[in-house]
Design an enzyme around this catalytic site. Structure first.
Site, PDB file in Angstrom:
ATOM      1  N   ASN A   1       0.870  -1.186   0.000  1.00 43.42           N
ATOM      2  CA  ASN A   1       0.000   0.000   0.000  1.00 43.42           C
ATOM      3  C   ASN A   1       0.901   1.229   0.000  1.00 43.42           C
ATOM      4  OD1 ASN A   1      -1.782   2.068   0.480  1.00 43.42           O
ATOM      5  ND2 ASN A   1      -2.361   1.391   2.558  1.00 43.42           N
TER       6      ASN A   1
ATOM      7  N   LYS B   1       0.076   4.258  -0.204  1.00 40.57           N
ATOM      8  CA  LYS B   1      -0.556   5.447   0.391  1.00 40.57           C
ATOM      9  C   LYS B   1      -0.335   6.647  -0.547  1.00 40.57           C
ATOM     10  CE  LYS B   1      -0.154   3.261   4.853  1.00 40.57           C
ATOM     11  NZ  LYS B   1      -0.068   3.383   6.294  1.00 40.57           N
TER      12      LYS B   1
ATOM     13  N   HIS C   1      -9.435   1.201   5.085  1.00 42.31           N
ATOM     14  CA  HIS C   1      -8.151   1.408   5.762  1.00 42.31           C
ATOM     15  C   HIS C   1      -8.366   2.348   6.952  1.00 42.31           C
ATOM     16  CE1 HIS C   1      -4.042   2.572   6.588  1.00 42.31           C
ATOM     17  NE2 HIS C   1      -3.691   1.471   5.955  1.00 42.31           N
TER      18      HIS C   1
ATOM     19  N   GLU D   1      -6.750   4.747   7.998  1.00 43.93           N
ATOM     20  CA  GLU D   1      -6.548   6.172   7.675  1.00 43.93           C
ATOM     21  C   GLU D   1      -7.803   6.769   7.044  1.00 43.93           C
ATOM     22  OE1 GLU D   1      -2.847   5.582   5.606  1.00 43.93           O
ATOM     23  OE2 GLU D   1      -1.922   5.077   7.522  1.00 43.93           O
TER      24      GLU D   1
ATOM     25  N   GLU E   1      -5.099  -4.805  10.702  1.00 44.93           N
ATOM     26  CA  GLU E   1      -4.087  -3.767  10.901  1.00 44.93           C
ATOM     27  C   GLU E   1      -4.334  -3.045  12.223  1.00 44.93           C
ATOM     28  OE1 GLU E   1      -2.186  -2.613   6.857  1.00 44.93           O
ATOM     29  OE2 GLU E   1      -3.764  -1.199   7.327  1.00 44.93           O
TER      30      GLU E   1
ATOM     31  N   GLY F   1       2.693   2.409  10.781  1.00 40.71           N
ATOM     32  CA  GLY F   1       3.647   3.507  10.616  1.00 40.71           C
ATOM     33  C   GLY F   1       4.418   3.842  11.881  1.00 40.71           C
TER      34      GLY F   1
ATOM     35  N   SER G   1       3.832  -1.992  10.248  1.00 41.48           N
ATOM     36  CA  SER G   1       5.281  -2.043  10.457  1.00 41.48           C
ATOM     37  C   SER G   1       5.909  -3.379  10.054  1.00 41.48           C
ATOM     38  CB  SER G   1       5.623  -1.685  11.910  1.00 41.48           C
ATOM     39  OG  SER G   1       5.184  -0.357  12.206  1.00 41.48           O
TER      40      SER G   1
HETATM   41  O1  LIG Z   1      -1.169   0.851   6.904  1.00 47.54           O
HETATM   42  C1  LIG Z   1      -0.392  -0.012   6.518  1.00 47.54           C
HETATM   43  C2  LIG Z   1      -0.650  -0.746   5.269  1.00 47.54           C
HETATM   44  O2  LIG Z   1      -1.931  -0.525   4.788  1.00 47.54           O
HETATM   45  C3  LIG Z   1       0.830  -0.339   7.278  1.00 47.54           C
HETATM   46  O3  LIG Z   1       1.705   0.705   7.149  1.00 47.54           O
HETATM   47  P1  LIG Z   1       3.235   0.539   7.660  1.00 47.54           P
HETATM   48  O4  LIG Z   1       3.747  -0.739   7.020  1.00 47.54           O
HETATM   49  O5  LIG Z   1       3.941   1.754   7.145  1.00 47.54           O
HETATM   50  O6  LIG Z   1       3.172   0.424   9.136  1.00 47.54           O
END
Ligand SMILES: O=C(CO)COP(=O)(O)O
Length: 259
Positions: free
Chosen positions: A10, A12, A102, A104, A171, A177, A217
């Site tokens: 992903n 983003k 997601h 976010e 997640e 992150g 992560s």
């Molecule tokens: O949100 C994520 C994947 O959709 C995970 O992000 P990270 O791998 O940067 O922690």
């Protein structure tokens, strides 16, 4: 049916369409150099909308063994929804997957479980495989128990959509992150609870067939531990998917697991 391991990147809101072309080209070469056998693991990238046409053209012209999808879609097919993108448009670009729900988008765009369910239904309707994201905060996990909140989130989706091919991504919010991944045991606990949730809503066969991913992560150094767990079928990778060497190393997790 055996569940093919799935390593999904992903991106983003990173990499414009020119950077996307360079990244996918480099990823294909890196996987090929390492004799990545794409029958054993499916690799997919989820670039921003503006990159999708370029990524599609490159993948289809060079027949690259990489799938792609979008990071979101509208729950509607067409109409006065400024800024939104229909699943029909993604299907017309040959996107195979689309991420829905997601964290976010849940937090920054106020997407409720009901909206996530409607988007999942729209994805299925247009022949896309939704990657349905669920997850709890650390506080929720402590107060309500492992898996409770993610299973509740998933139940709303499964109750509103007829059984279809979906991918579920667990997640945990604290792990996204942050550099602080869940432990393999924690992730297994939640992924197993999610699989039981699928069995309860859609039956044992659907539970056995559906791939459940861990995200938060993930790096080449911790991927093997997750994939050793019986209910974790792959990873949804954020930050580490932007680094081609690192993402390719994650896709080659079997070498770390010794499978
Ligand atoms: O949100 C994520 C994947 O959709 C995970 O992000 P990270 O791998 O940067 O922690």
């Amino acid at each position: 049916m055996t569940r093919t391991p799935f390593i999904a990147g992903n991106w983003k809101m990173n990499l414009d369409h020119l950077q996307a072309i360079a990244t996918v080209q480099k990823l294909a070469w890196t996987l090929k150099d390492a004799r990545h056998d794409h029958a054993d693991v499916e690799v997919a990238v989820f670039p921003p909308f503006t990159d999708l046409r370029s990524v599609q053209t490159l993948i289809s012209a060079d027949k690259l063994p990489i799938a792609f999808g979008a990071q979101d879609l509208s729950q509607y097919d067409s109409g006065a929804y400024t800024g939104d993108v229909s699943g029909a448009f993604l299907a017309a670009l040959d996107a195979k997957y689309v991420i829905v729900g997601h964290s976010e988008r849940r937090t920054m765009h106020g997407e409720t479980d009901e909206v996530v369910a409607a988007k999942t239904a729209a994805a299925v309707k247009h022949g896309l495989v939704p990657v349905v994201c669920v997850g709890e905060t650390g506080e929720q996990r402590e107060q309500r128990g492992a898996g409770v909140v993610p299973v509740e989130q998933l139940q709303v989706v499964l109750g509103a959509v007829s059984p279809a091919e979906i991918v579920v991504a667990y997640e945990p919010v604290w792990a996204i992150g942050s550099g602080q991944a869940a432990t393999a045991e924690q992730a297994q606990e939640d992924c197993a609870a999610l699989r039981r949730g699928i069995a309860a809503a859609w039956g044992d066969q659907a539970a056995a067939d559906t791939r459940v991913l861990y995200g938060g992560s993930v790096k080449s150094g911790n991927i093997a531990g997750f994939l050793r767990e019986p209910d974790i079928d792959g990873a949804l990778v954020g930050g580490a998917s932007l680094d081609v060497q690192e993402f390719a190393a994650i896709a080659r997790f079997q070498q770390h697991v010794g499978l």
